[in-house]
Design an enzyme around this catalytic site. Structure first.
Site, PDB file in Angstrom:
ATOM      1  N   GLU A 163     -47.909   9.546 -44.654  1.00 21.77           N
ATOM      2  CA  GLU A 163     -47.300  10.810 -44.222  1.00 21.77           C
ATOM      3  C   GLU A 163     -46.510  10.593 -42.932  1.00 21.77           C
ATOM      4  O   GLU A 163     -46.780   9.675 -42.175  1.00 21.77           O
ATOM      5  CB  GLU A 163     -48.448  11.829 -44.040  1.00 21.77           C
ATOM      6  CG  GLU A 163     -48.094  13.180 -43.491  1.00 21.77           C
ATOM      7  CD  GLU A 163     -47.144  13.993 -44.350  1.00 21.77           C
ATOM      8  OE1 GLU A 163     -46.095  13.468 -44.742  1.00 21.77           O
ATOM      9  OE2 GLU A 163     -47.442  15.182 -44.593  1.00 21.77           O
ATOM     10  N   ASP A 164     -45.544  11.460 -42.693  1.00 18.59           N
ATOM     11  CA  ASP A 164     -44.743  11.338 -41.473  1.00 18.59           C
ATOM     12  C   ASP A 164     -45.480  11.905 -40.261  1.00 18.59           C
ATOM     13  O   ASP A 164     -45.572  11.282 -39.215  1.00 18.59           O
ATOM     14  CB  ASP A 164     -43.381  12.038 -41.639  1.00 18.59           C
ATOM     15  CG  ASP A 164     -43.489  13.455 -42.196  1.00 18.59           C
ATOM     16  OD1 ASP A 164     -44.624  13.932 -42.461  1.00 18.59           O
ATOM     17  OD2 ASP A 164     -42.441  14.098 -42.381  1.00 18.59           O
ATOM     18  N   LEU A 174     -51.801  18.091 -45.601  1.00 17.41           N
ATOM     19  CA  LEU A 174     -52.606  16.936 -45.993  1.00 17.41           C
ATOM     20  C   LEU A 174     -53.948  17.340 -46.561  1.00 17.41           C
ATOM     21  O   LEU A 174     -54.468  16.683 -47.466  1.00 17.41           O
ATOM     22  CB  LEU A 174     -52.825  16.030 -44.788  1.00 17.41           C
ATOM     23  CG  LEU A 174     -51.900  14.843 -44.695  1.00 17.41           C
ATOM     24  CD1 LEU A 174     -52.237  14.020 -43.477  1.00 17.41           C
ATOM     25  CD2 LEU A 174     -51.999  13.972 -45.955  1.00 17.41           C
ATOM     26  N   ASP A 202     -49.555  18.247 -38.482  1.00 16.90           N
ATOM     27  CA  ASP A 202     -49.454  19.332 -37.517  1.00 16.90           C
ATOM     28  C   ASP A 202     -50.690  20.220 -37.688  1.00 16.90           C
ATOM     29  O   ASP A 202     -51.745  19.927 -37.129  1.00 16.90           O
ATOM     30  CB  ASP A 202     -48.127  20.051 -37.799  1.00 16.90           C
ATOM     31  CG  ASP A 202     -47.819  21.183 -36.840  1.00 16.90           C
ATOM     32  OD1 ASP A 202     -48.642  21.473 -35.966  1.00 16.90           O
ATOM     33  OD2 ASP A 202     -46.746  21.790 -36.970  1.00 16.90           O
ATOM     34  N   GLY A 220     -40.367  13.990 -45.955  1.00 17.32           N
ATOM     35  CA  GLY A 220     -40.444  13.504 -44.581  1.00 17.32           C
ATOM     36  C   GLY A 220     -40.835  12.046 -44.414  1.00 17.32           C
ATOM     37  O   GLY A 220     -40.358  11.370 -43.517  1.00 17.32           O
TER      38      GLY A 220
HETATM   39  P1  IMP Z   1     -48.869  20.688 -41.492  1.00 16.16           P
HETATM   40  O1  IMP Z   1     -49.198  21.166 -42.868  1.00 16.16           O
HETATM   41  O2  IMP Z   1     -48.761  21.837 -40.523  1.00 16.16           O
HETATM   42  O3  IMP Z   1     -49.808  19.608 -40.995  1.00 16.16           O
HETATM   43  O4  IMP Z   1     -47.413  20.129 -41.510  1.00 16.16           O
HETATM   44  C1  IMP Z   1     -47.124  18.916 -42.014  1.00 16.16           C
HETATM   45  C2  IMP Z   1     -45.695  18.821 -42.508  1.00 16.16           C
HETATM   46  O5  IMP Z   1     -44.777  19.656 -41.790  1.00 16.16           O
HETATM   47  C3  IMP Z   1     -45.243  17.411 -42.285  1.00 16.16           C
HETATM   48  O6  IMP Z   1     -45.420  16.697 -43.461  1.00 16.16           O
HETATM   49  C4  IMP Z   1     -43.795  17.553 -41.888  1.00 16.16           C
HETATM   50  O7  IMP Z   1     -42.990  17.368 -43.031  1.00 16.16           O
HETATM   51  C5  IMP Z   1     -43.654  18.949 -41.360  1.00 16.16           C
HETATM   52  N1  IMP Z   1     -43.636  18.943 -39.880  1.00 16.16           N
HETATM   53  C6  IMP Z   1     -44.649  19.182 -39.019  1.00 16.16           C
HETATM   54  N2  IMP Z   1     -44.271  19.084 -37.745  1.00 16.16           N
HETATM   55  C7  IMP Z   1     -42.960  18.756 -37.774  1.00 16.16           C
HETATM   56  C8  IMP Z   1     -41.982  18.466 -36.743  1.00 16.16           C
HETATM   57  O8  IMP Z   1     -42.224  18.478 -35.529  1.00 16.16           O
HETATM   58  N3  IMP Z   1     -40.736  18.157 -37.204  1.00 16.16           N
HETATM   59  C9  IMP Z   1     -40.406  18.108 -38.524  1.00 16.16           C
HETATM   60  N4  IMP Z   1     -41.293  18.340 -39.501  1.00 16.16           N
HETATM   61  C10 IMP Z   1     -42.553  18.668 -39.136  1.00 16.16           C
HETATM   62 MG    MG Z   2     -44.152  15.686 -44.502  1.00 19.23          MG
END
Ligand code: IMP
Ligand code: MG
Length: 175
Positions: A95-96, A104, A99, A41
């Protein structure tokens, strides 16, 4: 499908990337950094921001995944680890989007075990309201509401990463 109107335009993205790079360059003045991009991402944000950061750096990448369609699975798969040694380095994770924070948090814990001199995190986007675990973010581009977004590196089932702007993604059945 992707909604026609950009949620964040190319101009908004560029402006914020420049501001973040200036802040990072200032904070790390006199230091060398190891910039770590989290793939896939972050590839576009990573390449944009490193061009503008004015301190010496090495770059490296981690490849992870945790999403199936639009849901975080909560378990992170590490597909490729770093090639660089982290010990005593000033690591800047790039990081992109954050969520739930689970991805992370895993990466941060893993890298801290390798004893870097410092570890900071820069995420272009932050979906604050979705957090399940607290992760300290040092640099954030934009805090955004809970939309599923694509473009600028972000995907839905590995598609749309190449869009130069960020759009809200809606499945056909949501229309
Ligand atoms: P987390 O572990 O839930 O914080 O998710 C983080 C990862 O999920 C990010 O590095 C993104 O690659 C992916 N991600 C989270 N939200 C989105 C979104 O709205 N669109 C696309 N990818 C997402
Ligand atoms: Mg990502």
């Amino acid at each position: 499908m992707v909604t026609g109107k950009p949620f964040l335009t190319v101009e908004q993205i560029e402006k914020r990337v420049q501001e973040l790079a200036a802040e990072i360059s200032n904070d790390y003045e006199g230091k060398d950094i190891l910039a770590v991009g989290i793939l896939k991402g972050a590839f576009m944000f990573f390449s944009d921001i490193v061009k503008l950061i004015q301190v010496p750096m090495d770059i490296d990448f981690l490849t992870v995944s945790s999403y199936v369609k639009k849901e975080s699975t909560g378990t992170m798969n590490m597909h490729a680890d770093l090639r660089e040694n982290v010990r005593d380095r000033h690591v800047l994770l790039i990081e992109d989007i954050v969520d739930t924070g689970l991805t992370l948090n895993h990466i941060r814990t893993l890298l801290l075990e390798r004893k870097p001199a410092s570890l900071k995190i820069c995420s272009f986007l932050d979906k604050k309201s979705c957090r399940e675990i607290e992760v300290p973010l040092d640099y954030v581009g934009y805090a955004i509401p809970n939309h599923y977004i694509v473009g600028y590196g972000l995907d839905y089932e590995n598609k749309f990463r190449n869009l130069p702007y960020i759009s809200i993604f809606k499945s056909e059945d949501q229309e």
